[in-house]
Design a protein around this motif. Structure first.
Motif, PDB file in Angstrom:
ATOM      1  N   ALA A 189       0.796  -1.199  -0.223  1.00 34.14           N
ATOM      2  CA  ALA A 189      -0.069   0.110  -0.017  1.00 34.14           C
ATOM      3  C   ALA A 189       1.021   1.570  -0.019  1.00 34.14           C
ATOM      4  O   ALA A 189       0.402   2.260  -0.499  1.00 34.14           O
ATOM      5  CB  ALA A 189      -0.796  -0.053   1.256  1.00 34.14           C
ATOM      6  N   ASP A 190       2.104   1.285   0.588  1.00 31.46           N
ATOM      7  CA  ASP A 190       2.953   2.447   0.582  1.00 31.46           C
ATOM      8  C   ASP A 190       4.077   2.237  -0.734  1.00 31.46           C
ATOM      9  O   ASP A 190       4.646   3.492  -0.919  1.00 31.46           O
ATOM     10  CB  ASP A 190       3.771   2.198   1.827  1.00 31.46           C
ATOM     11  N   GLY A 191       3.819   1.363  -1.617  1.00 32.33           N
ATOM     12  CA  GLY A 191       4.706   1.519  -2.814  1.00 32.33           C
ATOM     13  C   GLY A 191       3.812   2.089  -4.013  1.00 32.33           C
ATOM     14  O   GLY A 191       3.044   2.557  -3.888  1.00 32.33           O
ATOM     15  N   ALA A 192       4.450   1.350  -5.351  1.00 30.88           N
ATOM     16  CA  ALA A 192       3.921   1.832  -6.446  1.00 30.88           C
ATOM     17  C   ALA A 192       2.343   1.694  -6.647  1.00 30.88           C
ATOM     18  O   ALA A 192       1.639   2.295  -7.184  1.00 30.88           O
ATOM     19  CB  ALA A 192       4.824   1.213  -7.679  1.00 30.88           C
ATOM     20  N   TRP A 193       2.126   0.207  -6.160  1.00 30.83           N
ATOM     21  CA  TRP A 193       0.613   0.009  -6.330  1.00 30.83           C
ATOM     22  C   TRP A 193      -0.372   1.005  -5.583  1.00 30.83           C
ATOM     23  O   TRP A 193      -1.379   1.393  -6.165  1.00 30.83           O
ATOM     24  CB  TRP A 193       0.368  -1.368  -6.006  1.00 30.83           C
ATOM     25  N   GLY A 194       0.066   1.340  -4.583  1.00 35.77           N
ATOM     26  CA  GLY A 194      -0.731   2.364  -3.659  1.00 35.77           C
ATOM     27  C   GLY A 194      -0.524   3.717  -4.357  1.00 35.77           C
ATOM     28  O   GLY A 194      -1.541   4.265  -4.503  1.00 35.77           O
ATOM     29  N   VAL A 195       0.570   4.229  -4.918  1.00 34.01           N
ATOM     30  CA  VAL A 195       0.422   5.509  -5.677  1.00 34.01           C
ATOM     31  C   VAL A 195      -0.348   5.348  -6.847  1.00 34.01           C
ATOM     32  O   VAL A 195      -0.976   6.349  -7.225  1.00 34.01           O
ATOM     33  CB  VAL A 195       1.890   5.963  -6.045  1.00 34.01           C
ATOM     34  N   LEU A 196      -0.448   4.484  -7.643  1.00 31.92           N
ATOM     35  CA  LEU A 196      -1.219   4.156  -8.734  1.00 31.92           C
ATOM     36  C   LEU A 196      -2.731   4.204  -8.467  1.00 31.92           C
ATOM     37  O   LEU A 196      -3.515   4.802  -9.195  1.00 31.92           O
ATOM     38  CB  LEU A 196      -0.862   2.625  -9.540  1.00 31.92           C
ATOM     39  N   LEU A 197      -2.802   3.250  -7.408  1.00 29.22           N
ATOM     40  CA  LEU A 197      -4.631   3.505  -7.041  1.00 29.22           C
ATOM     41  C   LEU A 197      -4.834   4.794  -6.650  1.00 29.22           C
ATOM     42  O   LEU A 197      -5.804   5.319  -7.022  1.00 29.22           O
ATOM     43  CB  LEU A 197      -4.701   2.506  -5.580  1.00 29.22           C
ATOM     44  N   ASP A 198      -4.169   5.623  -5.805  1.00 31.65           N
ATOM     45  CA  ASP A 198      -4.454   7.023  -5.476  1.00 31.65           C
ATOM     46  C   ASP A 198      -4.437   8.062  -6.769  1.00 31.65           C
ATOM     47  O   ASP A 198      -5.456   8.707  -6.874  1.00 31.65           O
ATOM     48  CB  ASP A 198      -3.630   7.347  -4.589  1.00 31.65           C
ATOM     49  N   SER A 199      -3.476   7.612  -7.487  1.00 35.25           N
ATOM     50  CA  SER A 199      -3.497   8.630  -8.734  1.00 35.25           C
ATOM     51  C   SER A 199      -4.935   8.284  -9.731  1.00 35.25           C
ATOM     52  O   SER A 199      -5.425   9.194 -10.365  1.00 35.25           O
ATOM     53  CB  SER A 199      -2.393   8.220  -9.670  1.00 35.25           C
ATOM     54  N   ILE A 200      -5.185   7.151  -9.804  1.00 39.14           N
ATOM     55  CA  ILE A 200      -6.553   6.684 -10.536  1.00 39.14           C
ATOM     56  C   ILE A 200      -7.810   7.295  -9.894  1.00 39.14           C
ATOM     57  O   ILE A 200      -8.496   7.876 -10.653  1.00 39.14           O
ATOM     58  CB  ILE A 200      -6.759   5.086 -10.736  1.00 39.14           C
ATOM     59  N   VAL A 201      -7.611   7.204  -8.522  1.00 44.81           N
ATOM     60  CA  VAL A 201      -8.760   7.960  -7.771  1.00 44.81           C
ATOM     61  C   VAL A 201      -8.947   9.253  -8.156  1.00 44.81           C
ATOM     62  O   VAL A 201     -10.015   9.840  -8.170  1.00 44.81           O
ATOM     63  CB  VAL A 201      -8.460   7.504  -6.373  1.00 44.81           C
ATOM     64  N   VAL A 202      -7.740  10.163  -8.031  1.00 44.56           N
ATOM     65  CA  VAL A 202      -7.795  11.480  -8.297  1.00 44.56           C
ATOM     66  C   VAL A 202      -8.354  11.791  -9.660  1.00 44.56           C
ATOM     67  O   VAL A 202      -8.930  12.835 -10.036  1.00 44.56           O
ATOM     68  CB  VAL A 202      -6.388  11.950  -8.047  1.00 44.56           C
ATOM     69  N   PHE A 203      -7.861  11.058 -10.735  1.00 45.93           N
ATOM     70  CA  PHE A 203      -8.373  11.164 -12.207  1.00 45.93           C
ATOM     71  C   PHE A 203     -10.078  11.006 -11.917  1.00 45.93           C
ATOM     72  O   PHE A 203     -10.480  11.711 -12.826  1.00 45.93           O
ATOM     73  CB  PHE A 203      -7.744  10.107 -13.056  1.00 45.93           C
ATOM     74  N   GLY A 204     -10.209   9.939 -11.232  1.00 41.38           N
ATOM     75  CA  GLY A 204     -11.857   9.799 -11.514  1.00 41.38           C
ATOM     76  C   GLY A 204     -12.659  10.942 -10.965  1.00 41.38           C
ATOM     77  O   GLY A 204     -13.692  11.613 -11.586  1.00 41.38           O
ATOM     78  N   ILE A 205     -12.049  11.405  -9.670  1.00 41.06           N
ATOM     79  CA  ILE A 205     -12.630  12.732  -9.119  1.00 41.06           C
ATOM     80  C   ILE A 205     -12.805  14.011  -9.949  1.00 41.06           C
ATOM     81  O   ILE A 205     -13.698  14.642 -10.226  1.00 41.06           O
ATOM     82  CB  ILE A 205     -11.964  12.873  -7.838  1.00 41.06           C
ATOM     83  N   VAL A 206     -11.489  14.301 -10.592  1.00 40.63           N
ATOM     84  CA  VAL A 206     -11.529  15.298 -11.277  1.00 40.63           C
ATOM     85  C   VAL A 206     -12.250  15.231 -12.671  1.00 40.63           C
ATOM     86  O   VAL A 206     -12.900  16.217 -12.942  1.00 40.63           O
ATOM     87  CB  VAL A 206      -9.788  15.688 -11.967  1.00 40.63           C
ATOM     88  N   GLY A 207     -12.177  14.035 -13.356  1.00 39.47           N
ATOM     89  CA  GLY A 207     -12.838  13.797 -14.373  1.00 39.47           C
ATOM     90  C   GLY A 207     -14.611  13.794 -14.091  1.00 39.47           C
ATOM     91  O   GLY A 207     -15.330  14.510 -14.928  1.00 39.47           O
ATOM     92  N   GLY A 208     -14.932  13.489 -12.966  1.00 35.19           N
ATOM     93  CA  GLY A 208     -16.380  13.398 -12.525  1.00 35.19           C
ATOM     94  C   GLY A 208     -16.900  14.820 -12.514  1.00 35.19           C
ATOM     95  O   GLY A 208     -17.949  15.153 -12.878  1.00 35.19           O
ATOM     96  N   VAL A 209     -16.177  15.406 -11.437  1.00 34.34           N
ATOM     97  CA  VAL A 209     -16.529  16.916 -11.129  1.00 34.34           C
ATOM     98  C   VAL A 209     -16.595  17.935 -12.359  1.00 34.34           C
ATOM     99  O   VAL A 209     -17.182  18.697 -12.386  1.00 34.34           O
ATOM    100  CB  VAL A 209     -15.902  17.505  -9.832  1.00 34.34           C
ATOM    101  N   GLY A 210     -15.399  17.717 -13.064  1.00 35.63           N
ATOM    102  CA  GLY A 210     -15.186  18.592 -14.174  1.00 35.63           C
ATOM    103  C   GLY A 210     -16.542  18.397 -15.155  1.00 35.63           C
ATOM    104  O   GLY A 210     -16.997  19.262 -15.799  1.00 35.63           O
ATOM    105  N   THR A 211     -16.614  17.071 -15.416  1.00 37.59           N
ATOM    106  CA  THR A 211     -17.895  16.619 -16.199  1.00 37.59           C
ATOM    107  C   THR A 211     -19.169  17.435 -15.745  1.00 37.59           C
ATOM    108  O   THR A 211     -20.163  17.866 -16.124  1.00 37.59           O
ATOM    109  CB  THR A 211     -18.213  15.103 -16.382  1.00 37.59           C
ATOM    110  N   SER A 212     -19.341  17.256 -14.293  1.00 38.63           N
ATOM    111  CA  SER A 212     -20.550  17.960 -13.459  1.00 38.63           C
ATOM    112  C   SER A 212     -20.674  19.665 -13.925  1.00 38.63           C
ATOM    113  O   SER A 212     -21.730  19.965 -13.950  1.00 38.63           O
ATOM    114  CB  SER A 212     -20.343  17.567 -11.968  1.00 38.63           C
ATOM    115  N   LEU A 213     -19.583  19.990 -13.826  1.00 39.60           N
ATOM    116  CA  LEU A 213     -19.257  21.350 -14.190  1.00 39.60           C
ATOM    117  C   LEU A 213     -20.076  21.638 -15.445  1.00 39.60           C
ATOM    118  O   LEU A 213     -20.833  22.468 -15.788  1.00 39.60           O
ATOM    119  CB  LEU A 213     -18.069  22.033 -14.157  1.00 39.60           C
ATOM    120  N   GLY A 214     -19.439  20.917 -16.520  1.00 40.14           N
ATOM    121  CA  GLY A 214     -19.724  20.784 -17.910  1.00 40.14           C
ATOM    122  C   GLY A 214     -21.294  20.792 -18.167  1.00 40.14           C
ATOM    123  O   GLY A 214     -21.996  21.143 -18.926  1.00 40.14           O
ATOM    124  N   LEU A 215     -22.031  19.910 -17.379  1.00 42.12           N
ATOM    125  CA  LEU A 215     -23.282  19.440 -17.471  1.00 42.12           C
ATOM    126  C   LEU A 215     -24.163  20.676 -16.784  1.00 42.12           C
ATOM    127  O   LEU A 215     -25.157  21.182 -17.163  1.00 42.12           O
ATOM    128  CB  LEU A 215     -23.615  18.212 -16.932  1.00 42.12           C
TER     129      LEU A 215
END
Length: 535
Positions: A189-215
C-alpha cells in the motif's frame, strides 16, 4: 484513558509522490481529448463499449453484492463499532452530517435528472413494455427510485468505512484508498501500487466533477438567459463558471465547519422549500400515489431489477441505464467515501450505513416522487410535451419549460438557479477538499489539508471545466471516467476484505455493549493479560 481529541489543524504540504503522478494522469487523459478530440473519442468509446458490453453483468453483480454486504454488516455485531476512540464524539449535528453526505453524493445531478429521467423511461421503457402505456408510467417512477436509491448509496458507503476505520480506529495517517487497503495489500500500500491506486482515484474525481461542471453550466446559463433576456453563449457560461469558482473556493478555504457545512445546510433547506412548493401547486395526489406505487415495485422487484440482462432479448435498457449508472456511481465512490469518512468521526458503523442507505435513498426518492411525478403528470396529461423539448434542446430546455409551468415562474426559476449554484458548489468544495487530502503528506483524521492545497485543486477543477466546455470534450471525459470504474470493482472487494480482516482481529469475541471501541492497551500488554487469565 484516551486523550481528549485535539482540534482540527492544517496538515502537511502536498505530497509530490502522489500529487505529481495524479496530475500527470489527468494531463495524459485530458491532453489528447483537447488536442485530438475525434481520435480520443473513438478510442474511449471503444473502451467503454468493451467494459459495459463484456462486463456489464459484473457491474450488476457488484451492485447487489455491496448492498447485501452492507445490510449484513449493519445488523452484525460489528455494526456497534465506533469509528473512533472512547473519547471521540461526532463533530457535526445529525442534520448537518446527513446534509453534507447527501449534497456531496448527489450534487447537481439530482437537480438535472429528477425532472426528466422518468420521461425517458416513459417513452423508452424497460422489460419490452409498450411506450407511453400505463405500465410504462409505473415503471418510469420505479426505475428512477432504483437507479438513485439503495445501490448507489451502497457504492458510496463501502469505501468510507475502511477509510474511517483506518483514520479513527487504527490511527493511521493518510486519507487515501491505499491506506484503507492496507489490511489486504500490507506494505504494498506504501509502494507503487498504492500510488497508482490513488492517482486513478484523483483522475476519477477530477473527471467526474469536471463533467458535472460541464453539465451544470449550460443548464444554469439557459435559465439565466431566459430570466435576463440575453443570449446563452460561451461568455455567459464563463461568467457563470467564475461565480461558481468563487463560491466553492471560498467554501473550501473556510474548511468543513465554516464553509462546507454551512453551504450544505442552506442547500438542503432550499431544496426542501422548492420540493414543498412543487408538491403543493402540483397534483399532490398523483405524486403521493406514484411514490407509494413505485416504492412497492422497486422493493418487490429489487433483486430482478438488479440482475436483469435480457439475455434472450434485444433490449439495451439495462446497459444504457443500469450498467451506466452503476459504473458512474462506482467512479464517484472513492471521492464520496473519502469525504464521508472525514466527517464521520465518532459515528458507529451502523449509523454510517443507515445514514447513507436509508436517508440518502429517501432523499433522492423524494426528488423523483415530487419533481419526477410533476413532470410525468405534465407529459401524460398533455399539458407539456417534455419529450419534444428533450429531443430539440436537451435537458436545459426541458427543465426551463417545466419551470415555466409553475406559478410565479420567474421567482421559482431564480430560486432554482440558486439551488443549482449551491448544490454544485457543495460537490465541488467537497471534491477539492478530498483531492487536497489524498495528495497531502501524512494527514491524520484530526487535521484538514492546507488551505493552499485546497485552493490549488479548486482552481485546477475550474480550469478543467473551462477547457472542456470550450472544446466540447465533456462526453469523452465522462465516458473515460466510467471506464475507470471497471478496475475499481476489485478495489471495492479489497476494501471490504481489508475492513473485515481489521474487524475480526480487533474484535475477536462477541460483546453485548451497545458501542464497541477498540482496546487502547498495547498489544504486548493484551497478550500478557490473556496469559495470566489462562494460567
Amino acid at each position: 484513558m484516551q486523550e481528549a481529541v485535539p482540534p482540527a489543524s492544517d496538515g502537511d504540504h502536498l505530497d509530490p509522490r502522489v500529487f505529481i503522478p495524479a496530475v500527470l494522469v489527468i494531463l495524459a487523459f485530458i491532453g489528447p481529448v483537447i488536442l485530438f478530440p475525434e481520435a480520443s473519442t473513438a478510442l474511449i468509446n471503444a473502451a467503454f463499449a468493451f467494459a459495459t458490453g463484456k462486463f456489464g453483468w459484473l457491474y450488476l453483480v457488484a451492485g447487489l453484492s455491496v448492498v447485501g454486504f452492507l445490510i449484513w454488516l449493519a445488523f452484525s455485531r460489528y455494526g456497534n463499532v465506533r469509528l473512533g476512540g472512547a473519547e471521540d464524539t461526532p463533530d457535526f449535528s445529525y442534520f448537518s452530517w446527513v446534509a453534507m453526505i447527501f449534497t456531496c453524493g448527489m450534487g447537481i445531478a439530482i437537480v438535472n435528472w429528477a425532472w426528466v429521467e422518468p420521461i425517458y423511461y416513459y417513452t423508452s421503457p424497460a422489460y419490452h413494455v409498450a411506450a407511453k402505456s400505463r405500465e410504462a408510467a409505473e415503471w418510469a417512477l420505479a426505475f428512477g427510485q432504483f437507479h438513485w436509491g439503495l445501490t448507489p448509496w451502497a457504492f458510496y458507503c463501502l469505501p468510507g468505512l475502511p477509510i474511517a476505520y483506518s483514520m479513527y480506529v487504527k490511527k493511521r495517517d493518510g486519507v487515501r484508498l491505499s491506506v484503507a487497503s492496507r489490511g489486504v495489500l500490507g506494505r504494498h500500500a506504501d509502494g507503487a501500487w498504492g500510488v497508482l491506486l490513488d492517482s486513478i482515484v484523483v483522475f476519477g474525481i477530477v473527471g467526474g466533477v469536471g463533467t458535472s461542471l460541464g453539465l451544470a453550466v449550460p443548464l444554469v446559463s439557459q435559465l439565466v438567459s431566459g430570466i435576463l433576456g440575453v443570449e446563452a453563449n460561451f461568455g455567459l457560461e464563463v461568467a457563470v463558471l467564475c461565480i461558481w469558482t468563487a463560491m466553492f473556493s471560498a467554501s473550501v478555504w473556510f474548511g468543513l465547519a465554516k464553509g462546507i457545512k454551512i453551504l450544505s445546510d442552506i442547500n438542503v433547506i432550499l431544496a426542501i422549500f422548492l420540493l414543498a412548493f412543487t408538491f403543493i401547486v402540483g397534483d399532490s395526489q398523483f405524486m403521493v400515489e406514484g411514490f407509494v406505487n413505485s416504492l412497492g415495485k422497486t422493493l418487490g422487484n429489487f433483486i430482478p431489477m438488479s440482475l436483469w440482462t435480457d439475455p434472450a432479448g434485444d433490449s439495451t435498457f439495462w446497459k444504457d441505464w443500469t450498467v451506466f449508472y452503476w459504473a458512474w456511481w462506482i467512479a464517484y465512490a472513492p471521492m464520496v467515501g473519502l469525504f464521508v469518512a472525514r466527517i464521520s468521526r465518532g459515528r458507529t458503523i451502523r449509523e454510517l450505513i443507515i445514514a447513507e442507505l436509508v436517508f440518502g435513498s429517501l432523499g433522492t426518492w423524494v426528488f423523483f416522487a415530487v419533481w419526477g411525478g410533476y413532470a410525468l403528470d405534465l407529459q401524460i396529461s398533455g399539458a407539456l410535451d417534455i419529450k419534444a423539448l428533450l429531443d430539440s434542446g436537451g435537458i436545459p430546455l426541458a427543465v426551463e419549460g417545466i419551470l415555466q409551468t409553475l406559478p410565479y415562474a420567474k421567482l421559482v426559476t431564480v430560486a432554482f438557479i440558486l439551488l443549482c449554484f449551491i448544490f454544485l458548489a457543495t460537490t465541488l468544495d467537497s471534491s477539492a477538499y478530498v483531492l487536497a487530502s489524498v495528495t497531502s503528506r501524512k494527514l491524520s483524521g484530526y487535521q484538514e489539508p492546507k488551505r493552499s492545497s485546497r485552493l490549488i485543486w479548486a482552481f485546477l477543477i475550474a480550469a478543467v471545466g473551462v477547457a472542456l466546455i470550450q472544446l466540447g470534450g465533456l462526453q469523452t471525459v465522462q465516458t473515460s471516467t466510467i471506464v475507470v470504474a471497471l478496475p475499481m470493482i476489485p478495489v471495492m472487494l479489497i476494501l471490504a476484505l481489508s475492513m473485515l480482516r481489521w474487524l475480526k482481529n480487533d474484535f475477536p469475541k462477541e460483546e453485548l455493549n451497545p458501542v464497541l471501541v477498540i482496546d487502547d492497551m498495547p498489544a504486548f500488554q493484551r497478550k500478557s493479560k490473556k496469559a495470566k487469565r489462562q494460567a
